[in-house]
Design a protein around this motif. Structure first.
Motif, short mmCIF file in Angstrom:
data_model
loop_
_atom_site.label_atom_id
_atom_site.label_comp_id
_atom_site.label_asym_id
_atom_site.label_seq_id
_atom_site.Cartn_x
_atom_site.Cartn_y
_atom_site.Cartn_z
N ASP A 1 0.81 -1.27 -0.01
CA ASP A 1 0.02 0.03 0.17
C ASP A 1 0.97 1.33 0.03
O ASP A 1 0.27 2.37 -0.19
CB ASP A 1 -0.85 0.04 1.22
CG ASP A 1 -2.12 -0.78 0.87
OD1 ASP A 1 -2.64 -0.92 -0.19
OD2 ASP A 1 -2.81 -1.16 1.97
N GLN A 2 2.13 1.06 0.44
CA GLN A 2 3.05 2.41 0.47
C GLN A 2 3.99 2.62 -0.91
O GLN A 2 4.97 3.25 -0.76
CB GLN A 2 3.63 2.39 1.70
CG GLN A 2 3.00 2.27 2.98
CD GLN A 2 2.22 3.58 3.31
OE1 GLN A 2 1.99 4.36 2.56
NE2 GLN A 2 1.62 3.70 4.49
N ILE A 3 3.60 1.68 -1.85
CA ILE A 3 4.83 1.50 -2.88
C ILE A 3 4.23 1.83 -4.25
O ILE A 3 2.84 1.65 -4.57
CB ILE A 3 4.81 -0.06 -2.98
CG1 ILE A 3 5.85 -0.52 -2.19
CG2 ILE A 3 5.91 0.00 -4.56
CD1 ILE A 3 6.32 -1.83 -1.88
N GLN A 4 4.80 3.01 -5.12
CA GLN A 4 4.20 3.47 -6.05
C GLN A 4 4.65 2.75 -7.24
O GLN A 4 4.13 2.67 -8.16
CB GLN A 4 4.86 5.01 -6.20
CG GLN A 4 4.43 5.88 -7.54
CD GLN A 4 2.89 6.30 -7.36
OE1 GLN A 4 2.45 6.20 -6.40
NE2 GLN A 4 2.26 6.41 -8.33
N ARG A 5 5.99 2.41 -7.23
CA ARG A 5 6.59 1.55 -8.46
C ARG A 5 7.73 0.69 -8.03
O ARG A 5 8.38 1.05 -6.97
CB ARG A 5 7.29 2.76 -9.45
CG ARG A 5 7.69 2.13 -10.71
CD ARG A 5 7.84 3.20 -11.55
NE ARG A 5 9.42 3.92 -11.41
CZ ARG A 5 9.57 4.88 -11.06
NH1 ARG A 5 8.75 5.66 -10.62
NH2 ARG A 5 10.97 5.28 -11.13
N ILE A 6 7.97 -0.67 -8.72
CA ILE A 6 8.94 -1.23 -8.56
C ILE A 6 9.75 -1.60 -9.83
O ILE A 6 9.15 -1.84 -10.85
CB ILE A 6 8.53 -2.67 -7.98
CG1 ILE A 6 7.77 -2.35 -6.55
CG2 ILE A 6 9.82 -3.54 -7.65
CD1 ILE A 6 7.07 -3.79 -6.20
N GLU A 7 10.90 -1.29 -9.84
CA GLU A 7 11.63 -1.47 -10.95
C GLU A 7 12.63 -2.90 -10.58
O GLU A 7 13.36 -3.08 -9.66
CB GLU A 7 12.79 -0.53 -11.21
CG GLU A 7 11.77 0.84 -11.67
CD GLU A 7 12.59 1.89 -12.04
OE1 GLU A 7 12.21 3.12 -12.35
OE2 GLU A 7 13.98 1.93 -12.06
N VAL A 8 12.80 -3.79 -11.63
CA VAL A 8 13.45 -5.06 -11.38
C VAL A 8 14.50 -5.17 -12.62
O VAL A 8 14.03 -5.06 -13.70
CB VAL A 8 12.57 -6.19 -11.40
CG1 VAL A 8 13.49 -7.45 -11.23
CG2 VAL A 8 11.72 -6.21 -10.35
N VAL A 9 15.76 -5.07 -12.34
CA VAL A 9 16.67 -5.46 -13.50
C VAL A 9 17.63 -6.72 -13.12
O VAL A 9 18.15 -6.71 -12.02
CB VAL A 9 17.86 -4.09 -13.47
CG1 VAL A 9 18.86 -4.35 -14.51
CG2 VAL A 9 16.96 -2.79 -13.58
N ARG A 10 17.49 -7.39 -14.06
CA ARG A 10 18.30 -8.76 -13.94
C ARG A 10 19.51 -8.76 -14.62
O ARG A 10 19.65 -8.29 -15.75
CB ARG A 10 17.17 -9.90 -14.50
CG ARG A 10 16.05 -10.11 -13.79
CD ARG A 10 15.16 -11.27 -14.24
NE ARG A 10 14.59 -10.74 -15.63
CZ ARG A 10 13.60 -10.01 -15.73
NH1 ARG A 10 12.86 -9.32 -14.71
NH2 ARG A 10 13.06 -10.06 -17.00
N GLY A 11 20.58 -9.22 -13.91
CA GLY A 11 21.78 -9.31 -14.37
C GLY A 11 22.71 -8.38 -13.42
O GLY A 11 22.33 -7.70 -12.85
N PRO A 12 24.10 -8.72 -13.41
CA PRO A 12 24.86 -7.96 -12.56
C PRO A 12 24.78 -6.38 -12.93
O PRO A 12 24.79 -5.86 -13.94
CB PRO A 12 26.46 -8.67 -12.81
CG PRO A 12 26.04 -8.87 -14.30
CD PRO A 12 24.90 -9.47 -14.60
N ARG A 13 24.89 -5.69 -11.73
CA ARG A 13 24.93 -4.24 -11.84
C ARG A 13 25.84 -3.78 -10.64
O ARG A 13 25.64 -2.49 -10.07
CB ARG A 13 23.43 -3.82 -11.32
CG ARG A 13 22.59 -3.68 -12.65
CD ARG A 13 23.27 -2.83 -13.61
NE ARG A 13 22.39 -2.79 -14.87
CZ ARG A 13 22.50 -3.63 -15.95
NH1 ARG A 13 23.54 -4.56 -15.75
NH2 ARG A 13 21.96 -3.50 -17.15
N ALA A 14 26.85 -4.52 -10.35
CA ALA A 14 27.75 -3.90 -9.27
C ALA A 14 28.82 -2.81 -9.88
O ALA A 14 29.39 -2.03 -9.11
CB ALA A 14 28.82 -5.04 -8.94
#
Length: 595
Positions: free
Chosen positions: A121-134
């Motif tokens: 209820d407190q979330i506007q948007r979720i972004e999911v990026v798969r793969g390394p992002r270090a």
């Protein structure tokens, strides 16, 4: 493909509109590159789940919502609020970096984030990026990044009730002015739950394991001048979770507070300075257990340089400090991390190139340098391919490094981080039929595992993960249709066994039909067989779960919604001896002012 400079300008305008309650017509994300671009232009597998999609799904929690994405598998130790793990592309559950409004969230002692404690209820948007992002974010982004943006939309009220004596409440209000806006909200949840363990569980207690939570948020932004904007976000979620064992209850707090200054003195330079603090607090002292607190302070400074129509260079400095406290006397109770990173994005016509490098200097385990390289090409207006390579690492936790000697376990301060190398190739396209596929290969070295002889964690294991994920969506005969599937092949290189709790095959089919004021939908999720343990001696059966949703728009302000979860009352487990919810219904009445 549009140039980066035009994309960034358009995305900045869209982001400002969203802050004042407007909807984006295209999914714009910032997580894949730390700059705003559309999800279709990212040289990675990206999903953007909007507030509208969250409401349409009527999912009860974050991990149930994520379950339907390709490349994602989820396990849970029972119902609402119980420990849940999210695996991106077959990597470990602690190989995913979780951000809330740009701030790193999670426990520095356990090594993962409590997604099950965050209220949808407190979330506007979720972004999911798969793969390394270090190469952009540093430690823990081995399998990918999940970034959660807290809600900042206009006023709303939601009341819900359902099975297992479940009650939910959420309300919020907001105001948008000429130069800025603000919003605030609160929510609450209480459920008696069900017996989360079966009779084979070592701590089984035949009682109902409930969960309750309450949360609040604040958000605001103000345009001081045309070149200077201030933003602030705050979220606090408190919960009580019941389970079987000793202790049998835990009080939890998840908190994120952040402020950002964005300055664009000239058209070719944008500078962003953000400061923040997150808290992960797990307290079971009143129930015979311990308390673990992680407090993480951070400062991030990023500069984006628009070097012509086709070039965007980002240079930044990240600093964060982890402090742990509670009832455990660790040999060390703090560590800081200083990092510098650089990224260049080049988009000459149909061709794209992205390169990034980062160096982290950590007080506890030394220096780590990571890099990534990705290239893409538009073969046709609706056909785009890309390939990428990247390295990443997982930081050892305070438990791994400094836990006091109990006779059965002790910390090992000589541990190295886990390190990975990944390759990926993807292809996406279509108009009426939209589709995307990606193949990936990841190798992880120096995996941290428990050594019984040393009674400590050591760097011993190696793992190989490869797979294929895909998604097809279309509007067919009035029905919005979406099919996502994942094939995984995982191997512990030391034993030849499969990695536990990763199904070889999983798939989700979603169907939705609009009948004017009414909308009906269903989601069918299939999880294949998998092993529950490293030795591959305990096998979990495959399962199919069917959920159904309905919505009735009473008028332009009121909507009645209902969700029937596990329609067929499937008896299944995603973690051995932990039961999953049976058939349940939840009905809600929702109010939001007409736009």
């Amino acid at each position: 493909m549009n140039t980066r400079i035009s994309l960034v300008t358009a995305a900045a305008v869209a982001a400002a509109a969203t802050a004042h309650g407007a909807e984006l017509t295209e999914p714009v994300q910032v997580t894949a590159t730390r700059t705003p671009i559309t999800a279709d232009e990212a040289l990675a597998a990206v999903d953007v789940i909007t507030r509208e999609a969250i409401e349409q799904s009527q999912a009860p929690d974050v991990h149930t919502l994520l379950r339907g994405l390709s490349g994602v598998s989820v396990t849970s130790n029972g119902g609402r609020g119980k420990l849940a793990n999210v695996y991106l592309r077959g990597t470990n559950s602690d190989h995913t970096l979780v951000l809330v409004d740009g701030q790193r969230l999670g426990s520095a002692t356990a090594g993962s984030a409590a997604l099950e404690q965050l209220p949808l209820d407190q979330i506007q948007r979720i972004e999911v990026v798969r793969g390394p992002r270090a190469s952009l974010y540093g430690a823990d982004a081995v399998g990918g990044v999940i970034q959660i943006f807290t809600r900042d939309d206009p006023s709303h009220v939601r009341l819900a009730a359902g099975s297992q004596e479940t009650w939910e409440f959420s309300t919020g209000f907001g105001h948008a002015g000429e130069r800025g806006g603000f919003s605030a909200g609160v929510s609450g949840l209480s459920t008696e739950g069900f017996d989360a363990t079966d009779a084979d569980n070592f701590a089984h207690d035949p009682d109902r394991d409930g969960f309750s939570s309450r949360s609040g948020r604040l958000a605001g932004d103000y345009e001081v001048t045309n070149a200077l904007t201030l933003r602030g976000r705050a979220l606090r979620a408190e919960s009580n979770n019941e389970f079987d064992g000793t202790p049998d209850e835990t009080d939890n707090v998840q908190q994120s507070v952040s402020g950002e200054l964005e300055w664009m003195p000239v058209e070719t330079w944008r500078s962003r300075l953000s400061i923040g603090e997150t808290v992960d607090d797990s307290d079971s002292r009143d129930f015979g257990g311990d308390r673990f607190i992680t407090r993480r302070k951070s400062v991030n400074w990023q500069n984006d340089l628009f070097l012509g129509a086709d070039h965007l260079t980002s240079l930044g400095v990240d600093w964060y400090d982890d402090e742990v406290s509670g009832t455990i006397d660790y040999a060390e109770d703090s560590r800081d991390n200083l990092a510098v990173f650089a990224q260049h994005q080049w988009s000459p016509g149909a061709f794209d190139l992205q390169a990034a490098v980062r160096h982290d200097d950590n007080e506890a385990y030394g220096g780590e340098t990571t890099g990534s390289l990705a290239t893409g090409y538009d073969f046709a207006p609706a056909l785009h391919g890309y390939a990428s390579w990247g390295t990443a690492f997982k930081a050892p936790t305070f438990n791994d490094l400094y836990y006091p000697d109990t006779g059965f376990f002790k910390g090992n301060p000589d541990l190295d981080p886990e390190r990975s190398r990944s390759l990926e190739a993807g292809l996406r396209g279509g108009r009426d039929w939209r589709w995307r596929f990606a193949a990936f290969h990841t190798e992880v070295d120096d995996l941290i595992a428990y050594d019984a002889g040393a009674a400590a964690s050591v760097n011993v294991n190696e793992a190989r993960i490869r797979g294929l994920e895909g998604e097809i969506s279309t509007h067919l005969a009035g029905i919005d249709t979406r099919l996502a599937a994942t094939w995984l092949d995982t191997e512990d290189r030391d034993t030849g066994n499969e990695l536990p709790r990763r199904p070889e095959f999983s798939a989700t089919l979603g169907l939705s039909r609009d009948f004017g004021r009414a909308t009906l939908g269903t989601e069918v999720h299939y999880g294949g067989e998998r092993y529950d343990d490293l030795a591959n001696t305990t096998e979990l059966d495959s399962y199919t779960v069917v959920d159904a949703t309905a919505a009735w728009r009473i008028n332009n302000q009121w909507t009645l919604r209902g969700r029937l979860s596990n329609l067929l009352d499937e008896d299944y487990q995603t973690a051995d001896t932990y039961e999953m919810p049976g058939r349940a219904v939840l009905v809600s009445i929702n109010w939001q002012p007409a736009q």
